[in-house]
Write a protein that holds these residues in place. Sequence first.
Motif, PDB file in Angstrom:
ATOM      1  N   LEU A 127       0.828  -1.212   0.000  1.00  0.00           N
ATOM      2  CA  LEU A 127       0.000   0.000   0.000  1.00  0.00           C
ATOM      3  C   LEU A 127       0.860   1.259   0.000  1.00  0.00           C
ATOM      4  CD1 LEU A 127      -2.947  -0.907   2.401  1.00  0.00           C
ATOM      5  CD2 LEU A 127      -3.069  -0.414  -0.043  1.00  0.00           C
ATOM      6  N   ALA A 130       1.980   1.565  -3.611  1.00  0.00           N
ATOM      7  CA  ALA A 130       0.893   1.981  -4.501  1.00  0.00           C
ATOM      8  C   ALA A 130       0.544   3.449  -4.296  1.00  0.00           C
ATOM      9  CB  ALA A 130      -0.333   1.105  -4.258  1.00  0.00           C
ATOM     10  N   ALA A 131       0.594   3.898  -3.050  1.00  0.00           N
ATOM     11  CA  ALA A 131       0.290   5.305  -2.772  1.00  0.00           C
ATOM     12  C   ALA A 131       1.318   6.228  -3.411  1.00  0.00           C
ATOM     13  CB  ALA A 131       0.237   5.539  -1.264  1.00  0.00           C
ATOM     14  N   ASP A 134       1.038   5.816  -7.394  1.00  0.00           N
ATOM     15  CA  ASP A 134      -0.292   6.335  -7.742  1.00  0.00           C
ATOM     16  C   ASP A 134      -0.821   5.826  -9.076  1.00  0.00           C
ATOM     17  OD1 ASP A 134      -2.506   7.740  -6.798  1.00  0.00           O
ATOM     18  OD2 ASP A 134      -1.999   9.539  -7.957  1.00  0.00           O
ATOM     19  N   ILE A 210      -9.821  -0.160  -0.076  1.00  0.00           N
ATOM     20  CA  ILE A 210      -8.970  -0.613  -1.175  1.00  0.00           C
ATOM     21  C   ILE A 210      -8.978  -2.125  -1.356  1.00  0.00           C
ATOM     22  CG2 ILE A 210      -6.745  -0.831   0.040  1.00  0.00           C
ATOM     23  CD1 ILE A 210      -5.665   0.954  -2.429  1.00  0.00           C
ATOM     24  N   ARG A 245      -7.381   6.074  -8.799  1.00  0.00           N
ATOM     25  CA  ARG A 245      -6.046   5.954  -8.231  1.00  0.00           C
ATOM     26  C   ARG A 245      -6.115   6.104  -6.705  1.00  0.00           C
ATOM     27  NH1 ARG A 245      -2.502   6.756 -12.489  1.00  0.00           N
ATOM     28  NH2 ARG A 245      -3.445   7.641 -14.376  1.00  0.00           N
ATOM     29  N   PRO A 246      -5.101   5.632  -5.996  1.00  0.00           N
ATOM     30  CA  PRO A 246      -5.099   5.818  -4.536  1.00  0.00           C
ATOM     31  C   PRO A 246      -5.308   7.269  -4.119  1.00  0.00           C
ATOM     32  CG  PRO A 246      -3.390   4.269  -5.141  1.00  0.00           C
ATOM     33  CD  PRO A 246      -3.961   4.794  -6.425  1.00  0.00           C
ATOM     34  N   SER A 247      -4.762   8.205  -4.886  1.00  0.00           N
ATOM     35  CA  SER A 247      -4.859   9.622  -4.511  1.00  0.00           C
ATOM     36  C   SER A 247      -6.280  10.159  -4.607  1.00  0.00           C
ATOM     37  CB  SER A 247      -3.931  10.475  -5.386  1.00  0.00           C
ATOM     38  OG  SER A 247      -4.293  10.358  -6.751  1.00  0.00           O
ATOM     39  N   LEU A 250      -8.526   7.287  -1.651  1.00  0.00           N
ATOM     40  CA  LEU A 250      -8.306   7.308  -0.205  1.00  0.00           C
ATOM     41  C   LEU A 250      -8.290   8.737   0.315  1.00  0.00           C
ATOM     42  CD1 LEU A 250      -5.527   4.568   0.013  1.00  0.00           C
ATOM     43  CD2 LEU A 250      -7.992   4.313   0.317  1.00  0.00           C
ATOM     44  N   LEU A 282       0.546   9.491   0.973  1.00  0.00           N
ATOM     45  CA  LEU A 282      -0.561  10.140   0.252  1.00  0.00           C
ATOM     46  C   LEU A 282      -0.671  11.633   0.545  1.00  0.00           C
ATOM     47  CD1 LEU A 282      -3.190   7.348   0.861  1.00  0.00           C
ATOM     48  CD2 LEU A 282      -2.443   8.099  -1.404  1.00  0.00           C
ATOM     49  N   VAL A 339     -13.061   0.661  -3.707  1.00  0.00           N
ATOM     50  CA  VAL A 339     -12.591   0.426  -5.072  1.00  0.00           C
ATOM     51  C   VAL A 339     -13.725   0.117  -6.044  1.00  0.00           C
ATOM     52  CG1 VAL A 339     -10.193  -0.250  -4.671  1.00  0.00           C
ATOM     53  CG2 VAL A 339     -12.030  -1.911  -4.287  1.00  0.00           C
TER      54      VAL A 339
END
Length: 571
Positions: A127, A130-131, A134, A210, A245-247, A250, A282, A339
């Motif tokens: 994670l 991935a953050a 992105d 996620i 995307r994570p941005s 989250l 993030l 997600v």
Amino acid sequence: MAEQRSSQWYAGTDRNAYIHRAWMRRGLPAHAFDGRPHIAIANTASDLTPCNSHLNEVAESVKQGIWEAGGVPMNLPVVSLGETLVRPTAMLWRNMAAMATEEMLRANPVDGVVLLGGCDKTIPSLLMAAASVDLPAVVMPGGPMLTGTFRGVALGCGTDVWRLSEEVRAGTLSEKAFMRSESSMIRSRGHCNTMGTASTMACVAEALGIIVPGVAGTPAPDSRLLQSAHETGRLAVELIERGCRPSNLLSRGSFLNAIVALAAIGGSTNAVVHLLAIAGRLGIELSLDDFDRTGAAVPLLADLQPAGRHLMEDFHRAGGLLAVLREVRDLLDLDALTVTGRPLVEYLDEAQIWDKTVIRPRDEPLQIAAGIAVLYGNLAPGGAVIKPAAASPELMSHRGRALVFDSVEDMHARIDDPGLDVDASSVLVLRGCGPRGYPGMPEVANMPLPAKLLERGVRDMVRICDGRMSGTAYGTVVLHVAPEAAAGGPLGLVETGDPVILDVEARRLELDIPQRDLEQREPSAAMRAGFAAPARGWERLYVDHVMQADQGADLDFLVGSSGHQVSRESH
């Protein structure tokens, strides 16, 4: 669908595009390069990470789902950390695993990623990666193992290791019986079957949004895990189509939901450092105080070891995380998404508790307020944490004489000394175990109790440490003390015999001596001699750049995101 990132490698007729395609044409059809999304499966399968050894099978189901949805799956083995094996501690390499995964995702022609993890540090490192890169991402957890039994009694892996080993030291269990239990504890594939760090991080990741809602906690051998893996593969293609995307998935609300979940399930204190680190990647503001403000008053509803009686197989059968979250729905951020594109709270309408002995209703909690408590005082200016759900109520307000150990080796050498000057009211202090000092912040804070006290029936004492403890552990343990002793924290100035005050209700951790006396002290030479002083390699980089526990123990230069852009060609 917009042009894929992978097209920067594969599209065109020039020499570089030719090279990129040709070297990948080992069974892939030509239409694999026609602009459809290429999705990495960041796979932490490893025989040396026994809890993740089945993830290659899970990856095959993810692949099938990606193909079915029109994507091209790419298995990408990444750094895997086995909590039970690697020395000196898996936490030393969490940031390295995150950095390596981030760089491999950025460097390769992929448009999104499915993150396959299970064992304690694998989901957090994935994670964090991935953050920072992105790209569209979704987690597929490996799931807990089935319940093993010994002499007709269910065994909680981790938790019962600590319990049974203490009974051997107390003389109430034979060493022969202890050895026989070893083959019974790990019954199947999967990670720890208690609400340890692995199960906690899967549940916390689902609460973050996620993981596909309802998947976390599915036992590893359960065929429904492979079904979920297939569906997760399909979803990965959809995430790219939606540009999720994570941005933009989250939010701060997502993290507050994770804190509520952490409290309600009685989750591992390790989630604190992991959530802080992920939020840091993030750029989301999250602090130790958020865990106290948001989680401390949340009721404990999951009756699971180490805070309760049952195990993860029971938790899944009883309704799982969604059943728990339905009971605390009023505490959740209503806008935090998952997600799937839908808010988390929308998945709670049909959730039910099927066994109230495992998951308690809101009006019949295991404990009324059992979330992580954050303590401050002259022993922990940057904060320390305690898990009330796993502590002894009678020790939550305590005053006792410190018994100081300058290192883990010092503790092991003296803890069973019959002449040790200790009684049940003593406060065991272990230092030199923080991110910088060990290095890597090992799981040693739940120190074994002195043998002579075990023989008298003592089963818990107040313990204080700048390290961590296993999520499967229990006891009145104050940990993550910041700043650590190796960073000049006051824990390094405590002397045996000093009066220590623990007052959890008042959020207080104090050394009851005049501040001027404390300031005049010098750290002990024995403690300093035990601090890590690596000359090269990752350990050197880590010690030079690791931040303190209250900041997630990330490396200072890894905080934040670099995105997914790669500006230069390789040939």
